[in-house]
Design an enzyme around this catalytic site. Structure first.
Site, PDB file in Angstrom:
ATOM      1  N   TYR A   1       4.700   0.539  -9.641  1.00 23.77           N
ATOM      2  CA  TYR A   1       4.912   0.355  -8.197  1.00 23.77           C
ATOM      3  C   TYR A   1       6.186  -0.453  -7.958  1.00 23.77           C
ATOM      4  CZ  TYR A   1       3.885  -1.319  -3.417  1.00 23.77           C
ATOM      5  OH  TYR A   1       3.930  -1.634  -2.081  1.00 23.77           O
TER       6      TYR A   1
ATOM      7  N   GLN B   1      -2.030   2.201   4.310  1.00 23.01           N
ATOM      8  CA  GLN B   1      -2.309   0.852   4.795  1.00 23.01           C
ATOM      9  C   GLN B   1      -1.707   0.555   6.166  1.00 23.01           C
ATOM     10  OE1 GLN B   1      -0.604  -2.310   2.425  1.00 23.01           O
ATOM     11  NE2 GLN B   1      -2.146  -3.785   3.089  1.00 23.01           N
TER      12      GLN B   1
ATOM     13  N   LYS C   1       9.881   0.727  -6.394  1.00 22.84           N
ATOM     14  CA  LYS C   1      10.444   0.103  -5.195  1.00 22.84           C
ATOM     15  C   LYS C   1      11.860  -0.405  -5.434  1.00 22.84           C
ATOM     16  CE  LYS C   1       7.317   0.831  -2.124  1.00 22.84           C
ATOM     17  NZ  LYS C   1       7.614   1.735  -0.984  1.00 22.84           N
TER      18      LYS C   1
ATOM     19  N   GLY D   1       2.972   9.445   4.805  1.00 23.10           N
ATOM     20  CA  GLY D   1       1.911   8.607   4.249  1.00 23.10           C
ATOM     21  C   GLY D   1       1.178   7.846   5.330  1.00 23.10           C
TER      22      GLY D   1
END
Length: 340
Positions: free
Chosen positions: A166, A37, A170, A33
């Site tokens: 999300y 970000q 996690k 990924g």
């Protein structure tokens, strides 16, 4: 080499006595990924420590020329287990940094895709790490907590009942990693990050208002915030986030009481951040129009307790809110100028 094989204890004693330097092999690191970000900045940071060719960035997105020129980049689909095996074997990977995930606001718009990427993808990489004895780092988030968690402060171990896919994914990753550590001895490491602020454009997270405000104010002079002015959330600059990640990856296993730690630098509200920015841009205008992200933010920690990370592996942030604002204004101005 012959002497080392024949008399390992003698060689160790010689090193202790005469201070002979034995070169330490740099780990070969794969980042999944990588175009999200944190990936590109993480690769730059780790290449500075371990060498350009020892850090491989990967994603399913076509990279820019800058990304390709900066160091190794390969295609990697985290839903393709055999493809991941091939990468680990061919590139002799030692550490895996797993960034692939759909963030909070984006995940709510496409829950089935978030389940595949965030949960099935996690299953693949953790099984891969077990199979090839990799050290694996998986970031977690303030979103792993929910409205039943204490919010100010939020300790390292407490009730976790998130209300986003999300956050659910996690918590799943944290528990799965801890299980693989206790069951199979996997070197699993996880940091719960607050909102991470960098000069890159926002990527769909609820805390990304703290990035968007700089881009909009510097481009247009005004910003419409999707959170209420008094919404307090924990944050950190990307510089601290990457340093925390690197220091945690290097920490000796015997120092780690846990496999999952909170880390943070500061907490502030949109109103407080705007006040700091106005010292540099007095004419800025900000309006507030809360949307569905407000409900998400209201279920998250306001202040993170990272005392266990400070105790166990000496974590200490360096960038406070004043440093953050001056850094962001400089970095976003440079990014805007480069795009013109």
């Amino acid at each position: 080499m012959y002497l080392r094989r024949l008399c390992p204890n003698f060689v160790k004693q010689t090193i202790r006595t005469y201070g002979v330097a034995v070169p330490k092999k740099s780990p070969k690191i794969l980042i999944t990924g990588g175009l999200g970000q944190l990936g590109v900045e993480c690769a730059k940071y780790l290449r500075g420590k371990y060498g350009r060719d020892n850090v491989i960035l990967s994603d399913i997105i076509k990279p820019t020329n800058d990304v390709v020129n900066d160091g190794p980049y390969i295609f990697a689909d985290i839903l393709d287990f055999k493809g991941l095996q091939k990468i680990v074997v061919n590139h002799r990977v030692d550490w895996l940094i797993h960034f692939s995930a759909l963030l909070s606001a984006i995940g709510e718009q496409n829950v089935p895709l978030a389940v595949r990427v965030n949960i099935e993808g996690m299953h693949n990489v953790i099984e891969l790490a077990k199979q090839y004895k990799l050290r694996i780092f998986v970031p977690s988030t303030i979103g792993a907590f929910g409205p039943d968690s204490p919010r100010n402060p939020t300790p390292n171990v407490t009730v976790q009942r998130p209300r986003t896919i999300y956050g659910v994914s996690k918590v799943h990753a944290e528990l799965l990693g801890e299980y693989y550590y206790h069951r199979f001895g996997l070197d699993f490491r996880c940091l719960r990050f607050p909102g991470v602020i960098s000069s890159d454009p926002p990527g769909g997270g609820t805390t990304d208002y703290a990035i968007a405000i700089f881009h909009d104010v510097l481009r247009k002079g005004h910003y419409q915030c999707y959170l209420k002015p008094d919404t307090r959330l924990p944050m950190m600059h990307v510089r601290d986030a990457l340093r925390a990640l690197s220091e945690f990856l290097e920490a000796p296993n015997e120092k780690l009481i846990r496999r999952v730690y909170n880390v943070t630098s500061m907490s502030f509200t949109p109103e407080e951040l705007t006040g700091k920015i106005s010292k540099y841009i007095p004419e800025l205008q900000i309006t507030y129009k809360p949307d569905s992200r407000q409900d998400i933010a209201d279920s998250w920690p306001q202040v993170f307790d990272d005392s266990e990370a400070r105790r166990d592996w000496q974590w200490k942030p360096e960038v406070d809110i004043d440093n953050l604002v001056s850094l962001m204004i400089k970095e976003v101005k440079e990014k805007i100028a480069a795009s013109r």
